[in-house]
Design a protein around this motif. Structure first.
Motif, PDB file in Angstrom:
ATOM      1  N   SER A 148     -26.872  40.223  46.187  1.00 44.56           N
ATOM      2  CA  SER A 148     -27.415  40.812  44.858  1.00 44.56           C
ATOM      3  C   SER A 148     -26.560  41.715  44.379  1.00 44.56           C
ATOM      4  O   SER A 148     -25.702  42.350  44.937  1.00 44.56           O
ATOM      5  N   ARG A 149     -26.779  41.990  43.164  1.00 48.33           N
ATOM      6  CA  ARG A 149     -25.937  42.884  42.475  1.00 48.33           C
ATOM      7  C   ARG A 149     -26.371  44.219  42.370  1.00 48.33           C
ATOM      8  O   ARG A 149     -25.915  45.219  41.931  1.00 48.33           O
ATOM      9  N   HIS A 150     -28.011  44.385  42.420  1.00 49.81           N
ATOM     10  CA  HIS A 150     -28.621  45.568  42.474  1.00 49.81           C
ATOM     11  C   HIS A 150     -28.321  46.328  41.094  1.00 49.81           C
ATOM     12  O   HIS A 150     -28.269  47.541  41.374  1.00 49.81           O
ATOM     13  N   GLY A 151     -28.231  45.591  40.035  1.00 51.62           N
ATOM     14  CA  GLY A 151     -28.150  46.235  38.742  1.00 51.62           C
ATOM     15  C   GLY A 151     -26.559  46.644  38.461  1.00 51.62           C
ATOM     16  O   GLY A 151     -26.236  46.946  37.217  1.00 51.62           O
ATOM     17  N   GLY A 152     -25.724  46.124  39.414  1.00 51.85           N
ATOM     18  CA  GLY A 152     -24.429  46.736  38.845  1.00 51.85           C
ATOM     19  C   GLY A 152     -23.690  45.500  38.032  1.00 51.85           C
ATOM     20  O   GLY A 152     -24.340  44.248  38.033  1.00 51.85           O
ATOM     21  N   PRO A 153     -22.495  45.914  37.492  1.00 51.76           N
ATOM     22  CA  PRO A 153     -21.999  44.894  36.551  1.00 51.76           C
ATOM     23  C   PRO A 153     -21.227  43.614  37.496  1.00 51.76           C
ATOM     24  O   PRO A 153     -20.959  43.770  38.544  1.00 51.76           O
ATOM     25  N   LEU A 154     -21.157  42.475  36.649  1.00 54.83           N
ATOM     26  CA  LEU A 154     -20.401  41.452  37.122  1.00 54.83           C
ATOM     27  C   LEU A 154     -19.095  41.027  36.042  1.00 54.83           C
ATOM     28  O   LEU A 154     -19.359  41.382  34.865  1.00 54.83           O
ATOM     29  N   PRO A 155     -18.151  40.714  36.671  1.00 54.93           N
ATOM     30  CA  PRO A 155     -17.765  40.508  38.015  1.00 54.93           C
ATOM     31  C   PRO A 155     -17.354  41.698  38.744  1.00 54.93           C
ATOM     32  O   PRO A 155     -17.277  42.505  38.100  1.00 54.93           O
ATOM     33  N   VAL A 156     -17.442  41.241  40.147  1.00 57.30           N
ATOM     34  CA  VAL A 156     -16.987  42.333  41.057  1.00 57.30           C
ATOM     35  C   VAL A 156     -16.149  41.895  41.833  1.00 57.30           C
ATOM     36  O   VAL A 156     -15.627  41.151  42.249  1.00 57.30           O
ATOM     37  N   LYS A 157     -15.096  43.138  42.134  1.00 53.40           N
ATOM     38  CA  LYS A 157     -13.582  42.914  42.855  1.00 53.40           C
ATOM     39  C   LYS A 157     -13.856  43.294  44.174  1.00 53.40           C
ATOM     40  O   LYS A 157     -14.489  44.472  44.595  1.00 53.40           O
TER      41      LYS A 157
END
Length: 237
Positions: A148-157
């Protein structure tokens, strides 16, 4: 009589003198305990979190670490599967991930779930302390999967580090690379490592992201066909 009266007033036979002595001793003990309570944390400060508490300098033949920025809310998971090759057949499967932290000779030390649930976004795995070498003719695949990204931005490094013989004179880095995850549910193979019949890493045979085709571990058999990384292009978008 005056001498006896003097002794009764100031000696230990005088109840007030006894109480005074006891009170003084209690005060000394309280001061001593208070000073100790202040000093002990300075000598041996408590661990900042569960990861630091588990850290050890005991040598291990195989160590894996995956990180992403500490303040990110994303929940990434480390998946590792290993097997031995015997007569070209896969045997002795070993798999660790967040829901199976110990398997045969390998342990997952910590499962991070993203800030603020985890203060440090790092997942670690290592050979357990009862094993001195990785079993001979072993192949290990290291994957990451974003739950899950839990509201965080994508992409993630993120980064992955694999070390042979960590904390020993023979320590050597096998893999140290950065990866990118583009969408929720994506799985990516980060490295494939092979050990020979002497339990030594075949460094020339190591395959890594982004050129390594993804072999599913987390999403194997999933009906909705979750996205995977693609060779040379990184993670699919």
């Amino acid at each position: 009589m005056r001498t006896r009266t003097h002794r009764r007033r100031f000696g230990f036979s005088d109840p007030s003198a006894i109480m005074g002595f006891v009170e003084n001793m209690i005060l000394v003990v309280v001061v001593f305990l208070f000073a100790g309570a202040i000093a002990i944390p300075q000598v041996n400060p408590p661990p900042r979190d569960g990861i630091e508490k588990r850290q050890t300098t005991e040598p291990t033949p195989f160590y894996i670490e995956m990180r992403w920025a500490d303040q990110l809310p994303h929940d990434l998971d480390l998946y590792i599967t290993c097997y031995s090759l015997v007569n070209m057949q896969r045997t002795d499967p070993t798999v660790v991930f967040y829901n199976r932290k110990s398997s045969r000779w390998l342990n997952l030390l910590h499962d991070a779930t993203g800030y603020p649930r985890s203060q440090r976004n790092v997942e670690e795995a290592r050979v357990n302390s009862s094993v001195r070498t990785v079993p001979k003719n072993t192949v290990c695949l290291i994957n990451t999967h974003i739950w899950s990204r839990h509201g965080g931005p994508l992409p993630v490094k993120g980064t992955v580090l694999a070390i042979a013989n960590k904390d020993s004179p023979r320590q050597k880095t096998i893999v140290n690379l950065e990866f990118t995850i583009g969408q929720v549910g994506e799985e990516c193979s980060l490295a494939q490592i092979v050990w020979d019949e002497k339990s030594d890493v075949l460094f020339d045979s190591v395959e890594t992201y982004p050129n390594l085709p993804t072999q599913r571990i987390a999403t194997v058999g999933a009906a909705d066909n979750p996205p995977t990384c693609t060779p040379t292009k990184g993670c699919a978008s």
